[in-house]
Design an enzyme around this catalytic site. Structure first.
Site, PDB file in Angstrom:
ATOM      1  N   GLU A   1      -4.794  -3.884   6.170  1.00 36.99           N
ATOM      2  CA  GLU A   1      -3.399  -4.299   5.957  1.00 36.99           C
ATOM      3  C   GLU A   1      -2.636  -3.307   5.092  1.00 36.99           C
ATOM      4  O   GLU A   1      -1.468  -3.003   5.357  1.00 36.99           O
ATOM      5  CB  GLU A   1      -3.379  -5.694   5.313  1.00 36.99           C
ATOM      6  CG  GLU A   1      -2.015  -6.281   5.105  1.00 36.99           C
ATOM      7  CD  GLU A   1      -1.281  -6.543   6.425  1.00 36.99           C
ATOM      8  OE1 GLU A   1      -0.361  -5.758   6.720  1.00 36.99           O
ATOM      9  OE2 GLU A   1      -1.596  -7.493   7.144  1.00 36.99           O
TER      10      GLU A   1
ATOM     11  N   THR B   1      -4.189   4.957  -7.759  1.00 38.74           N
ATOM     12  CA  THR B   1      -3.054   4.037  -7.785  1.00 38.74           C
ATOM     13  C   THR B   1      -3.382   2.713  -7.095  1.00 38.74           C
ATOM     14  O   THR B   1      -3.176   1.630  -7.657  1.00 38.74           O
ATOM     15  CB  THR B   1      -1.858   4.697  -7.050  1.00 38.74           C
ATOM     16  OG1 THR B   1      -1.571   5.933  -7.702  1.00 38.74           O
ATOM     17  CG2 THR B   1      -0.636   3.802  -7.076  1.00 38.74           C
ATOM     18  N   VAL B   2      -3.916   2.790  -5.883  1.00 40.68           N
ATOM     19  CA  VAL B   2      -4.152   1.566  -5.109  1.00 40.68           C
ATOM     20  C   VAL B   2      -5.354   0.800  -5.673  1.00 40.68           C
ATOM     21  O   VAL B   2      -5.301  -0.430  -5.836  1.00 40.68           O
ATOM     22  CB  VAL B   2      -4.361   1.908  -3.611  1.00 40.68           C
ATOM     23  CG1 VAL B   2      -4.613   0.646  -2.812  1.00 40.68           C
ATOM     24  CG2 VAL B   2      -3.147   2.653  -3.064  1.00 40.68           C
TER      25      VAL B   2
ATOM     26  N   LYS C   1       1.301   5.839  10.154  1.00 42.63           N
ATOM     27  CA  LYS C   1       1.593   4.401  10.149  1.00 42.63           C
ATOM     28  C   LYS C   1       2.188   3.967  11.485  1.00 42.63           C
ATOM     29  O   LYS C   1       1.877   2.888  12.009  1.00 42.63           O
ATOM     30  CB  LYS C   1       2.551   4.077   8.999  1.00 42.63           C
ATOM     31  CG  LYS C   1       1.936   4.325   7.623  1.00 42.63           C
ATOM     32  CD  LYS C   1       3.004   4.310   6.540  1.00 42.63           C
ATOM     33  CE  LYS C   1       2.418   4.543   5.159  1.00 42.63           C
ATOM     34  NZ  LYS C   1       3.446   4.790   4.140  1.00 42.63           N
TER      35      LYS C   1
END
Ligand code: HSE
Length: 340
Positions: free
Chosen positions: A130, A13-14, A206
């Site tokens: 990021e 996906t990324v 995260k």
């Protein structure tokens, strides 16, 4: 000056989102950088038997990541595989070979990021991540540079797009948990193993990363009290509504004299607050600074293109650093001396 070339490991996906942006937005990227940022190589387990995305003409296609991380034409390795096993080997090998690294891997960075950051610093290569937190919200850039003069006292976040999507679908349409989860997987929000999303572990990784960036504090992920959203039902939302609240998977971080306290848990959020308005796969981070007071960041937390923007923006940032010989301009975790 030589051109900068990228090697991408992971065509999921990324990776697909990043390749799409590098290809479709190439002209603007070149205009912004002043030089081209092209893909020299891609790697995926089944790269040779699958249909590849457009834009890879002329790139090396390999199923062996070692070939990619040692390839002389690759300046920046993008690790878009995820997990902490092979991905760690890939990042270490890339750094050892003198390659800059861009990663979207929150789990690896949350667990091993400081050690990997030290390796990169010793080798004099940039390490950027990021895309590891909040997909399309440039929260690393904010904490590393945008508000780095402030002293962050606390922050609160909705850091998992899948959980937020599921919660708002249950809230608004009374849908069944399992149906919404399948939809989140189809849309590319949920991880391959969605336990990490709905169990709060993705959000925890995260949160730990943001605590490093916000406080310079290293926190063991396993030590963070963590509860997921598996038990939330439409009935919970009915009770919450009676109390003037909604329910969100809230990540909280507070720096006190006694230390840094982190938690991930479904929480009642008054509907009058800005966090209650964060719906669907959106994420948000509300930062409270001693000097600059409150700032709020909002955007898509998942999905191929928002996350792809974060990856490619990192690639551009790192390409500039390589081009101008300033690899250690900003520490990957904002602080140069993260502490336990
Ligand atoms: N599975 C993650 C989420 C993807 O739903 O937020 C982005 O990290």
């Amino acid at each position: 000056m030589r051109e900068i070339k990228v090697g991408i490991i992971g065509l999921g996906t990324v990776g697909g989102g990043a390749i799409s942006i590098l290809t479709r937005n190439r002209e603007q990227i070149v205009r912004k950088l002043g030089f081209p940022l092209d893909i020299a190589a891609v790697c995926d387990l089944n790269a040779k038997s699958r249909t590849l995305p457009d834009g890879l003409e002329g790139a090396l296609v390999t199923e062996d990541w070692r070939e990619l991380v040692s390839h002389p034409n690759v300046d920046i390795v993008a690790e878009l595989v995820g997990g902490t096993g092979a991905a760690r080997e890939m990042v270490e090998a890339a750094i050892a070979n003198g390659k800059a690294v861009v990663t979207a891997n929150k789990e690896l960075m949350g667990l091993q990021g400081v050690a990997l950051g030290r390796l990169a610093a010793e080798k004099g290569v940039p390490l950027a991540m990021e895309a590891s937190v909040c997909g399309g919200i440039p929260i690393h850039a904010v904490l590393k540079e945008g508000i780095c003069a402030d002293s962050v006292r606390a922050f609160y976040g909705i850091l998992n797009g899948t959980s937020n999507y599921i919660l708002t679908e249950i809230e608004q349409h009374g849908k069944a948990f399992d149906d919404v989860l399948k939809e989140a997987q189809r849309l590319g929000f949920a991880e391959a193993n969605p336990t990490a999303d709905v169990g709060g572990f993705d959000a925890r990784s995260k949160l730990v990363l943001l605590a490093l960036l916000a406080f310079g504090a290293r926190v063991e992920p396993a030590s963070v009290p963590t509860e997921g959203i598996e038990r939330i039902t439409p009935t919970d939302f009915r009770y919450a509504k009676q109390a003037g609240c909604t329910i969100r998977l809230l990540c909280a971080a507070e720096a006190t004299e006694e230390g840094v306290f982190l938690s991930v848990r479904p929480s009642l959020i008054p509907v009058t607050t800005i966090l209650a308005g964060v719906q669907g796969a959106y994420n948000a981070v509300w930062v409270k600074g001693d000097f600059g007071a409150d700032t709020f960041y909002y955007g898509r937390g998942a999905g191929p293109l928002p996350t792809g923007v974060a990856v490619v923006s990192d690639l551009m940032r790192v390409a500039r650093e390589l081009r101008h010989g300033s690899a250690a301009r900003v520490s990957p975790f904002s602080f140069t001396d993260p502490r336990d």
